[in-house]
Write a protein that holds these residues in place. Structure first.
Motif, PDB file in Angstrom:
ATOM      1  N   LEU A   5      29.933  44.419  32.024  1.00  0.00           N
ATOM      2  CA  LEU A   5      29.694  43.745  30.744  1.00  0.00           C
ATOM      3  C   LEU A   5      30.206  44.574  29.573  1.00  0.00           C
ATOM      4  CD1 LEU A   5      26.174  42.097  31.218  1.00  0.00           C
ATOM      5  CD2 LEU A   5      28.434  41.255  31.892  1.00  0.00           C
ATOM      6  N   ILE A   8      34.047  44.296  29.568  1.00  0.00           N
ATOM      7  CA  ILE A   8      34.459  43.004  29.016  1.00  0.00           C
ATOM      8  C   ILE A   8      34.314  43.019  27.497  1.00  0.00           C
ATOM      9  CG2 ILE A   8      33.880  40.538  28.869  1.00  0.00           C
ATOM     10  CD1 ILE A   8      33.095  40.707  31.880  1.00  0.00           C
ATOM     11  N   ASN A  46      25.728  38.069  30.129  1.00  0.00           N
ATOM     12  CA  ASN A  46      26.272  37.970  31.482  1.00  0.00           C
ATOM     13  C   ASN A  46      27.222  36.765  31.519  1.00  0.00           C
ATOM     14  OD1 ASN A  46      26.735  38.329  34.180  1.00  0.00           O
ATOM     15  ND2 ASN A  46      24.746  37.520  34.852  1.00  0.00           N
ATOM     16  N   ILE A  47      28.378  36.964  30.939  1.00  0.00           N
ATOM     17  CA  ILE A  47      29.356  35.889  30.727  1.00  0.00           C
ATOM     18  C   ILE A  47      29.825  35.296  32.062  1.00  0.00           C
ATOM     19  CG2 ILE A  47      31.240  37.608  30.592  1.00  0.00           C
ATOM     20  CD1 ILE A  47      32.661  35.794  28.580  1.00  0.00           C
ATOM     21  N   SER A  48      30.076  34.001  32.060  1.00  0.00           N
ATOM     22  CA  SER A  48      30.535  33.326  33.282  1.00  0.00           C
ATOM     23  C   SER A  48      32.061  33.378  33.383  1.00  0.00           C
ATOM     24  CB  SER A  48      30.103  31.864  33.252  1.00  0.00           C
ATOM     25  OG  SER A  48      30.852  31.164  32.269  1.00  0.00           O
ATOM     26  N   ALA A  49      32.556  33.145  34.584  1.00  0.00           N
ATOM     27  CA  ALA A  49      34.002  33.162  34.833  1.00  0.00           C
ATOM     28  C   ALA A  49      34.736  32.151  33.938  1.00  0.00           C
ATOM     29  CB  ALA A  49      34.283  32.886  36.307  1.00  0.00           C
ATOM     30  N   LYS A  50      34.174  30.960  33.785  1.00  0.00           N
ATOM     31  CA  LYS A  50      34.854  29.944  32.971  1.00  0.00           C
ATOM     32  C   LYS A  50      34.957  30.353  31.509  1.00  0.00           C
ATOM     33  CE  LYS A  50      34.226  25.647  35.552  1.00  0.00           C
ATOM     34  NZ  LYS A  50      33.622  24.294  35.514  1.00  0.00           N
ATOM     35  N   ILE A  52      35.071  33.502  30.511  1.00  0.00           N
ATOM     36  CA  ILE A  52      36.089  34.566  30.510  1.00  0.00           C
ATOM     37  C   ILE A  52      37.474  33.914  30.411  1.00  0.00           C
ATOM     38  CG2 ILE A  52      37.231  36.320  31.960  1.00  0.00           C
ATOM     39  CD1 ILE A  52      34.436  36.993  33.111  1.00  0.00           C
ATOM     40  N   GLU A  53      37.668  32.845  31.177  1.00  0.00           N
ATOM     41  CA  GLU A  53      38.960  32.143  31.187  1.00  0.00           C
ATOM     42  C   GLU A  53      39.262  31.521  29.813  1.00  0.00           C
ATOM     43  OE1 GLU A  53      39.189  28.635  33.777  1.00  0.00           O
ATOM     44  OE2 GLU A  53      41.093  29.420  34.529  1.00  0.00           O
ATOM     45  N   PRO A  63      43.026  36.559  32.367  1.00  0.00           N
ATOM     46  CA  PRO A  63      41.595  36.826  32.411  1.00  0.00           C
ATOM     47  C   PRO A  63      41.221  38.188  33.023  1.00  0.00           C
ATOM     48  CG  PRO A  63      42.018  34.562  33.071  1.00  0.00           C
ATOM     49  CD  PRO A  63      43.355  35.214  32.900  1.00  0.00           C
ATOM     50  N   TYR A  64      41.939  38.626  34.036  1.00  0.00           N
ATOM     51  CA  TYR A  64      41.548  39.885  34.695  1.00  0.00           C
ATOM     52  C   TYR A  64      41.645  41.074  33.738  1.00  0.00           C
ATOM     53  CZ  TYR A  64      46.331  41.667  35.355  1.00  0.00           C
ATOM     54  OH  TYR A  64      47.589  42.162  35.149  1.00  0.00           O
ATOM     55  N   LEU A  67      38.478  42.462  32.288  1.00  0.00           N
ATOM     56  CA  LEU A  67      37.568  43.223  33.161  1.00  0.00           C
ATOM     57  C   LEU A  67      38.008  44.659  33.391  1.00  0.00           C
ATOM     58  CD1 LEU A  67      36.595  40.327  33.749  1.00  0.00           C
ATOM     59  CD2 LEU A  67      36.161  41.051  36.087  1.00  0.00           C
TER      60      LEU A  67
END
Lengths: 82, 82
Positions: A5, A8, A46-50, A52-53, A63-64, A67
């Protein structure tokens, strides 16, 4: 505090500042709330993958890259606009 | 379907198979449910950053590697155990 986190959050802030846009503007473009962007930048969400995208898309990065640890992300510094 | 979710699912499955462990075993090690791991592998779950971190830790990879597209992740193929 979770390592992922804070990575990010730090990356998000760095990419946002590179673009020269405010949290408010980023939030609008990503269709998220300004306070949510602030919390993500502080490593509090705690952000979600979507999401992040979504954010990566607005920032124009893969997106990667949000991280990666700082020393792992140096290869894309060449793209930086001075 | 979200591109990021299918990337995560494909990468997770590939790393898990590289380790030679089942979804059940991975789920136990990561303290998640087996059906959750299955859904993530199929790109059906909007996985959170903390769960990406948990799973990556069990798989022994950096979390960002779970997000990379296949052609972006070729640099770590050398670590693969044959």
């Amino acid at each position: 505090m979770s390592c992922i986190l804070s990575n990010i959050g730090n990356n998000l802030r760095a990419f946002r500042k590179r673009l020269g846009i405010s949290q408010e503007h980023l939030a609008e473009l990503a269709e998220l709330h300004r306070t949510y962007i602030g919390a993500v930048e502080r490593g509090e969400k705690n952000i979600s993958a979507k999401n992040i995208e979504k954010i990566a898309s607005v920032l124009g990065v893969e997106p990667y890259l949000l991280l990666k640890k700082k020393n792992q992300s140096s290869t894309h510094e060449n793209d930086e606009k001075k």
